[in-house]
Scaffold this motif. Structure first.
Motif, PDB file in Angstrom:
ATOM      1  N   PHE A 237       0.825  -1.205   0.000  1.00 44.57           N
ATOM      2  CA  PHE A 237       0.000   0.000   0.000  1.00 44.57           C
ATOM      3  C   PHE A 237       0.862   1.258   0.000  1.00 44.57           C
ATOM      4  N   LEU A 238       1.984   1.208   0.740  1.00 44.29           N
ATOM      5  CA  LEU A 238       2.839   2.379   0.897  1.00 44.29           C
ATOM      6  C   LEU A 238       3.828   2.554  -0.259  1.00 44.29           C
ATOM      7  N   GLY A 239       3.811   1.628  -1.214  1.00 44.04           N
ATOM      8  CA  GLY A 239       4.647   1.777  -2.396  1.00 44.04           C
ATOM      9  C   GLY A 239       5.962   1.025  -2.361  1.00 44.04           C
ATOM     10  N   PHE A 240       6.186   0.205  -1.323  1.00 44.82           N
ATOM     11  CA  PHE A 240       7.392  -0.614  -1.260  1.00 44.82           C
ATOM     12  C   PHE A 240       7.219  -1.883  -2.097  1.00 44.82           C
ATOM     13  N   ASN A 241       8.331  -2.476  -2.485  1.00 47.53           N
ATOM     14  CA  ASN A 241       8.316  -3.849  -2.963  1.00 47.53           C
ATOM     15  C   ASN A 241       8.354  -4.731  -1.719  1.00 47.53           C
ATOM     16  N   ALA A 242       7.265  -5.410  -1.436  1.00 45.54           N
ATOM     17  CA  ALA A 242       7.147  -6.153  -0.186  1.00 45.54           C
ATOM     18  C   ALA A 242       7.080  -7.644  -0.464  1.00 45.54           C
ATOM     19  N   ASP A 243       7.613  -8.421   0.473  1.00 49.11           N
ATOM     20  CA  ASP A 243       7.644  -9.869   0.308  1.00 49.11           C
ATOM     21  C   ASP A 243       7.584 -10.520   1.684  1.00 49.11           C
ATOM     22  N   ILE A 244       7.340 -11.831   1.703  1.00 51.46           N
ATOM     23  CA  ILE A 244       7.325 -12.594   2.942  1.00 51.46           C
ATOM     24  C   ILE A 244       8.329 -13.739   2.871  1.00 51.46           C
ATOM     25  N   GLU A 245       8.765 -14.196   4.045  1.00 52.96           N
ATOM     26  CA  GLU A 245       9.697 -15.310   4.152  1.00 52.96           C
ATOM     27  C   GLU A 245      10.884 -15.127   3.209  1.00 52.96           C
ATOM     28  N   LYS A 246      11.538 -14.000   3.376  1.00 52.99           N
ATOM     29  CA  LYS A 246      12.600 -13.574   2.462  1.00 52.99           C
ATOM     30  C   LYS A 246      13.969 -13.725   3.127  1.00 52.99           C
ATOM     31  N   LYS A 247      14.910 -14.317   2.388  1.00 56.04           N
ATOM     32  CA  LYS A 247      16.290 -14.391   2.859  1.00 56.04           C
ATOM     33  C   LYS A 247      16.965 -13.060   2.572  1.00 56.04           C
ATOM     34  N   VAL A 248      17.409 -12.372   3.628  1.00 55.99           N
ATOM     35  CA  VAL A 248      18.042 -11.062   3.453  1.00 55.99           C
ATOM     36  C   VAL A 248      19.525 -11.079   3.780  1.00 55.99           C
ATOM     37  N   ALA A 249      19.976 -12.146   4.413  1.00 57.12           N
ATOM     38  CA  ALA A 249      21.396 -12.285   4.749  1.00 57.12           C
ATOM     39  C   ALA A 249      21.662 -13.747   5.071  1.00 57.12           C
ATOM     40  N   HIS A 250      22.931 -14.104   5.165  1.00 56.95           N
ATOM     41  CA  HIS A 250      23.287 -15.480   5.484  1.00 56.95           C
ATOM     42  C   HIS A 250      22.672 -15.881   6.828  1.00 56.95           C
ATOM     43  N   GLY A 251      21.852 -16.925   6.794  1.00 56.98           N
ATOM     44  CA  GLY A 251      21.230 -17.422   8.019  1.00 56.98           C
ATOM     45  C   GLY A 251      20.045 -16.623   8.498  1.00 56.98           C
TER      46      GLY A 251
END
Length: 358
Positions: A237-251
């Motif tokens: 809604f706020l204009g971000f690219n949003a996702d769930i259960e996302k790997k953002v760094a090692h571990g």
């Protein structure tokens, strides 16, 4: 249940309906048309559902009104789940041989991005004599009537709870008929609740009404997933690219992320971890790994109830990230989501965003 209050609202509704005959006829005809459209998705059609058919089915739902670009949302569902899983679970939910408790729980366990509002709307439109349409409006109505064992929010219900709420809805239909009112099924009950029973505040929590009940273990899991999905949708809604259960760094695989490109700064990421039950240490460790191992992560947010948020504060007090963690009460997440949903439903009535825009 407060029968006298129910009768009072029914009398008020009847008076209103007699002075708004054309409006009632038009809106009931529209509801019947939409229900017939959902029922046109037969067992065979669901089994062979195409992506276009899925868009057509879901975009017809009232629960989708908050999305201006419904194609974007449906494409996200397909990416997250795959069409084979969606076909199988929709068939199981609507036409499976198991009882509704198992069918509901199977769907909620396996399908991401479709919650109780959409599920119950599909069921109610296919089986208006059996299953209730459960959303914020129904929640408000049930709370107003002091219905016992209502879940503490309108999210997180499991199959057993949904079966109970549907049973109560059927009882309300029977009682309305006994009292001489023209409410013949659960779709008609939904219209009555939507029209007359929205007097209480939009957000009612367990502290406000004593008859709300504690979530079961399954409902805790579903609440986690639904709050996670709400956070994703708030980001969208706020204009971000949003996702769930996302790997953002090692571990570090986090519950939800908001991501945006900002000029010369490149990617900026905000991560969210939702805590309903289980290990707080695991949540803190995930946030720490995300912040430490990915320079694009600018914000880390713990989401839970007030009691657990305080525990997270205490356990993080001696850690390097103690000043980086932000705390978001899940009740406020629901408030924000409901407010944005209402706002975007209103805006989308203007038809400013074509479905084809990505």
């Amino acid at each position: 249940m407060n029968i006298d209050l129910y009768n009072t609202y029914l009398q008020k509704y009847q008076t209103w309906a007699k002075t708004n005959v054309k409006k009632v006829q038009t809106e009931k005809a529209e509801r019947a048309e939409l229900s017939n459209f959902v029922r046109s998705f037969s067992e065979d059609k669901i089994l062979h559902l195409s992506e276009e058919d899925l868009f057509s089915l879901l975009s017809s739902l009232w629960a989708m009104r908050m999305w201006g670009n419904k194609q974007y949302y449906v494409s996200g569902l397909i990416d997250s789940n795959g069409m084979d899983l969606i076909r199988h679970q929709l068939y199981n939910l609507l036409y499976g041989n198991a009882d509704i408790i198992k069918r509901w729980d199977d769907f909620r366990n396996k399908v991401k991005g479709i919650g109780p509002a959409m599920m119950s709307e599909l069921l109610c439109k296919v089986y208006p004599d059996q299953f209730i349409l459960w959303n914020r409006k129904a929640f408000n109505g049930f709370m107003t009537l002091d219905i016992p064992k209502v879940p503490k929010t309108n999210v997180g219900i499991d199959g057993k709870r949904y079966a109970y709420l549907s049973e109560v809805g059927r009882d309300l239909v029977v009682k309305a008929k006994e009292l001489g009112y023209d409410i013949d099924n659960l779709m008609a009950l939904d219209y009555f609740i939507w029209q007359e029973m929205q007097d209480i505040p939009e957000v009612v929590t367990i502290d406000d009404k004593a008859q709300t009940s504690k979530l079961s273990e399954k409902e805790e899991k579903f609440t986690h997933n639904e709050i996670r999905d709400m956070i994703k949708e708030i980001g969208n809604f706020l204009g971000f690219n949003a996702d769930i259960e996302k790997k953002v760094a090692h571990g570090a695989v986090v519950d939800a992320v908001w991501e945006v490109l900002i000029g010369n700064m490149g990617r900026v990421i905000y991560v969210f971890e939702v805590q309903t039950a289980g290990s707080i240490d695991s949540l803190i460790l995930n946030l720490m790994k995300a912040k430490t191992n990915n320079k694009a992560v600018q914000g880390i947010v713990a989401v839970s109830d007030e009691k657990q948020l305080e525990q997270i504060r205490q356990e993080a007090a001696s850690l390097p990230i103690k000043d980086d963690i932000r705390y978001w009460n899940y009740k406020e997440v629901i408030e924000v989501y409901d407010s944005l949903t209402s706002a975007f439903e209103s805006i989308n009535k203007l038809g400013l965003v074509p479905d084809g825009i990505k």
